[in-house]
Design a protein around this motif. Structure first.
Motif, short mmCIF file in Angstrom:
data_model
loop_
_atom_site.label_atom_id
_atom_site.label_comp_id
_atom_site.label_asym_id
_atom_site.label_seq_id
_atom_site.Cartn_x
_atom_site.Cartn_y
_atom_site.Cartn_z
N ASP A 112 0.82 -1.22 0.00
CA ASP A 112 0.00 0.00 0.00
C ASP A 112 0.85 1.27 0.00
O ASP A 112 0.32 2.38 0.09
N GLY A 113 2.16 1.10 -0.11
CA GLY A 113 3.05 2.26 -0.13
C GLY A 113 3.52 2.69 1.24
O GLY A 113 4.47 3.47 1.35
N HIS A 114 2.88 2.21 2.31
CA HIS A 114 3.31 2.55 3.66
C HIS A 114 4.55 1.74 4.04
O HIS A 114 4.71 0.59 3.62
#
Length: 319
Positions: free
Chosen positions: A151-153
């Motif tokens: 999710d990019g986190h």
């Protein structure tokens, strides 16, 4: 923020607490001496009470602690404080609570440390999005890796790298290892790479008992034996950091964190650290291209910055 999140960097000696909003930046940082409180609950209660209305609006917290944090019961490694996560949530009425190991928080924090608070050791070029390694000596030797989730986190991987077995690669290290075996039996990384380890290395090679901060101070003043002690320590540090950089494929950069690393930063450029870091055949070229930085920021601490990054996500859920 209608409901700020409390963030805390809780060490063995002192704790830093702050309020966090949606931007993740710590505000109203307050420092507490842990000896002034019998429990962590008493320290948090005193801090929130002093914040008056802002303290009463806190509905969540992120605590970075110097100890394992993945179980329901948390116990600090170097202070007689223990708590349960459910107990803290109930006592303070928090709907959300995250408890992080201190190096887990550091891994989040290095993403937002100001460039002025980073000291480069050697060259290289960080690859955007590649894994990052954070490691460093303190009471023990902490290790964490940071990767990007789907999710990019950022996702932080922690472990007990300081408990990996330590070997020797030259006669000086073999002499040190022989002393450590007599003291500890099986020797692990943090027996040498820690504050107490630095003091022990100095004692082994000089016969003098000095606190680690005094060894560093003497080395910075140019005292020959202390400089040699620090060079032995930094060669070991460089080798282990290089090992870990290969394990984590840390082409996004290596960050050396903690008070011991920050204290040694002025000595690193003319020490064997970088040579030992790169000396990992047949992968020297990979490590030559890997950036290494010492984190020197103190206020806010990298741990508090990291707790703030996690707290910002909690704040978005609470507001």
């Amino acid at each position: 923020m209608s409901h700020p999140v409390l963030a805390a960097d809780i060490g063995g000696t002192s704790s830093r607490l702050a309020l966090i909003g949606l931007d993740g930046r710590p505000t109203d940082i307050r420092i507490h001496r842990n000896d002034s409180f019998p429990t962590i609950e008493a320290m948090i209660e005193t801090d929130l009470s002093a914040r008056a209305e802002a303290g009463r609006r806190v509905r969540g917290a992120v605590l970075a602690v110097a100890g394992p944090a993945d179980d329901e019961q948390v116990r600090l490694t170097n202070r007689d404080w223990a708590f349960t996560k459910a107990g803290l949530r109930e006592r303070f009425g928090w709907s959300r609570l995250a408890v992080l190991n201190d190096f887990e928080a550091l891994a989040h924090g290095v993403q937002v440390v100001a460039p002025a608070d980073l000291v480069a050791v050697g060259g290289g070029k960080a690859l955007p999005g590649a894994p990052v390694l954070v490691c460093g000596p303190g009471t023990g030797f902490g290790v964490a890796g940071l990767i990007r989730g789907g999710d990019g986190h950022p996702v932080v991987i922690t472990g007990e790298g300081g408990r990996a077995r330590l070997g020797a690669t030259n006669a000086t290290e073999a002499r040190l290892l022989a002393h450590l075996v007599r003291i500890f039996g099986p020797v692990v990384v943090e027996h040498a790479l820690s504050g107490s380890g630095l003091a022990l290395i100095h004692q082994v090679f000089t016969g003098d008992k000095l606190a680690p901060e005094l060894v560093i101070a003497a080395a910075l003043a140019g005292e020959r034996d202390a400089v040699e002690t620090c060079h032995i320590f930094l060669r070991l540090f460089g080798r282990i950091a290089g090992d870990l950089a290969l394990i984590f494929n840390a082409r996004g950069g290596v960050f050396l964190a903690g008070g011991v690393a920050a204290g040694l930063a002025p000595l690193m450029a003319h020490s064997p650290f970088r040579e030992a870091f790169e000396e990992h055949p047949p992968h020297e070229a990979r490590l030559v291209g890997t950036t290494v930085h010492v984190v020197t920021s103190t206020e806010p601490t990298p741990g508090l910055l990291g707790a703030g990054q996690v707290a910002a996500r909690l704040a978005a859920l609470l507001d």
